[in-house]
Design a protein around this motif. Structure first.
Motif, PDB file in Angstrom:
ATOM      1  N   ASP A  15      12.964 -12.375 -52.774  1.00 29.75           N
ATOM      2  CA  ASP A  15      12.087 -11.225 -52.580  1.00 29.75           C
ATOM      3  C   ASP A  15      12.653  -9.978 -53.261  1.00 29.75           C
ATOM      4  OD1 ASP A  15       9.763 -10.049 -51.528  1.00 29.75           O
ATOM      5  OD2 ASP A  15      10.886  -9.249 -49.816  1.00 29.75           O
ATOM      6  N   SER A  17      14.627 -10.013 -55.909  1.00 36.55           N
ATOM      7  CA  SER A  17      14.854 -10.245 -57.334  1.00 36.55           C
ATOM      8  C   SER A  17      13.538 -10.200 -58.103  1.00 36.55           C
ATOM      9  CB  SER A  17      15.516 -11.609 -57.542  1.00 36.55           C
ATOM     10  OG  SER A  17      14.588 -12.644 -57.331  1.00 36.55           O
ATOM     11  N   SER A  18      13.631 -10.401 -59.404  1.00 35.44           N
ATOM     12  CA  SER A  18      12.434 -10.416 -60.241  1.00 35.44           C
ATOM     13  C   SER A  18      11.900 -11.836 -60.439  1.00 35.44           C
ATOM     14  CB  SER A  18      12.741  -9.782 -61.602  1.00 35.44           C
ATOM     15  OG  SER A  18      13.736 -10.540 -62.265  1.00 35.44           O
ATOM     16  N   ILE A  19      12.488 -12.805 -59.755  1.00 33.21           N
ATOM     17  CA  ILE A  19      12.044 -14.199 -59.851  1.00 33.21           C
ATOM     18  C   ILE A  19      10.697 -14.347 -59.157  1.00 33.21           C
ATOM     19  CG2 ILE A  19      12.554 -16.577 -59.179  1.00 33.21           C
ATOM     20  CD1 ILE A  19      15.524 -15.832 -59.202  1.00 33.21           C
ATOM     21  N   ASP A  20       9.751 -15.032 -59.813  1.00 32.80           N
ATOM     22  CA  ASP A  20       8.434 -15.250 -59.214  1.00 32.80           C
ATOM     23  C   ASP A  20       8.326 -16.600 -58.514  1.00 32.80           C
ATOM     24  OD1 ASP A  20       7.393 -12.799 -60.011  1.00 32.80           O
ATOM     25  OD2 ASP A  20       6.802 -13.582 -61.966  1.00 32.80           O
ATOM     26  N   GLU A  21       9.123 -17.567 -58.940  1.00 28.16           N
ATOM     27  CA  GLU A  21       9.045 -18.914 -58.379  1.00 28.16           C
ATOM     28  C   GLU A  21      10.440 -19.512 -58.315  1.00 28.16           C
ATOM     29  OE1 GLU A  21       6.937 -23.118 -59.549  1.00 28.16           O
ATOM     30  OE2 GLU A  21       5.867 -21.278 -59.995  1.00 28.16           O
ATOM     31  N   LYS A  34       7.195 -19.333 -53.863  1.00 26.76           N
ATOM     32  CA  LYS A  34       6.486 -18.536 -54.866  1.00 26.76           C
ATOM     33  C   LYS A  34       6.223 -17.168 -54.278  1.00 26.76           C
ATOM     34  CE  LYS A  34       3.890 -22.180 -57.215  1.00 26.76           C
ATOM     35  NZ  LYS A  34       2.558 -22.629 -57.617  1.00 26.76           N
ATOM     36  N   LYS A  35       6.393 -16.143 -55.106  1.00 23.08           N
ATOM     37  CA  LYS A  35       6.074 -14.788 -54.668  1.00 23.08           C
ATOM     38  C   LYS A  35       4.578 -14.563 -54.779  1.00 23.08           C
ATOM     39  CE  LYS A  35      10.115 -12.002 -55.687  1.00 23.08           C
ATOM     40  NZ  LYS A  35      10.600 -10.889 -56.499  1.00 23.08           N
ATOM     41  N   ASN A  36       4.072 -13.723 -53.912  1.00 26.52           N
ATOM     42  CA  ASN A  36       2.680 -13.310 -53.985  1.00 26.52           C
ATOM     43  C   ASN A  36       2.622 -12.185 -55.001  1.00 26.52           C
ATOM     44  OD1 ASN A  36       0.049 -12.691 -53.610  1.00 26.52           O
ATOM     45  ND2 ASN A  36       0.244 -12.055 -51.483  1.00 26.52           N
ATOM     46  N   THR A  37       2.100 -12.450 -56.188  1.00 29.63           N
ATOM     47  CA  THR A  37       2.110 -11.463 -57.267  1.00 29.63           C
ATOM     48  C   THR A  37       0.813 -10.677 -57.368  1.00 29.63           C
ATOM     49  OG1 THR A  37       1.384 -13.161 -58.821  1.00 29.63           O
ATOM     50  CG2 THR A  37       3.755 -12.770 -58.639  1.00 29.63           C
ATOM     51  N   SER A  39      -1.489  -7.671 -56.782  1.00 28.81           N
ATOM     52  CA  SER A  39      -1.287  -6.263 -56.446  1.00 28.81           C
ATOM     53  C   SER A  39      -2.629  -5.620 -56.152  1.00 28.81           C
ATOM     54  CB  SER A  39      -0.585  -5.542 -57.597  1.00 28.81           C
ATOM     55  OG  SER A  39      -1.409  -5.552 -58.734  1.00 28.81           O
TER      56      SER A  39
END
Length: 167
Positions: A15, A17-21, A34-37, A39
């Motif tokens: 959360d 970091s800049s990692i999305d998955e 996976k991050k909820n991207t 916006s």
């Protein structure tokens, strides 16, 4: 197999970091995050003059109704979130997607209720995910101010479950 606390730490690191998955596999166990991207961009709409608003109420049209509903919702949301704006309140959030339970079984009393004192290692609820019952701890010392989820409700990762006034 990973412990719940280890999964929480991984979630926090991802959360921040800049990692999305992120995918982790070990001894037949696989964890994929996976991050909820998505916006949301707020839109500011100027309020119409008093005469115009009364005319809109007297003769509503299809175009006026949908446009006025989101404005009302946007105006009400900050008021509902004002208790969370208090800096002494800590949100206990769900570390995973699952079903929220306030008690260990349907017949048992809730782990905590409004006004209860909790310690950082106090169990406040259970989140069931894939037939695994994960005990969620308070993570802070304080008093339960509000229960934000309902028993049996599906909760999302990061969704606030409780508000705690820290000591």
């Amino acid at each position: 197999m990973l412990k719940v606390q280890e999964i929480r730490e991984i979630i926090k690191l991802i959360d921040q970091s800049s990692i999305d998955e992120f995918t982790f596999e070990s001894e037949g166990t696989k964890v994929k995050l996976k991050k909820n991207t998505v916006s949301v961009t707020p839109t500011v709409v100027a309020k119409p003059a008093v005469e115009e608003s009364s005319a809109v109420k007297a003769e509503p049209t299809e175009a006026a109704s949908p446009a006025s509903a989101p404005v009302k919702e946007a105006a009400e949301q900050p008021a509902a979130q004002s208790p969370a704006a208090d800096e002494t309140l800590h949100q206990i959030t769900s570390p995973m997607v699952g079903t929220f339970y306030q008690s260990p079984s349907p017949e048992a009393q809730a782990f905590v209720t409004v006004g209860d004192k909790v310690k950082n290692d106090s169990v406040v609820c259970i989140v069931e995910a894939m037939k695994l019952f994960n005990e969620i701890e308070a993570e802070v010392n304080g008093e339960i101010v509000e229960v934000l989820a309902k028993d049996g409700q599906l909760v999302e990762y990061g969704q606030p479950l409780f508000l705690v006034r820290q000591n």
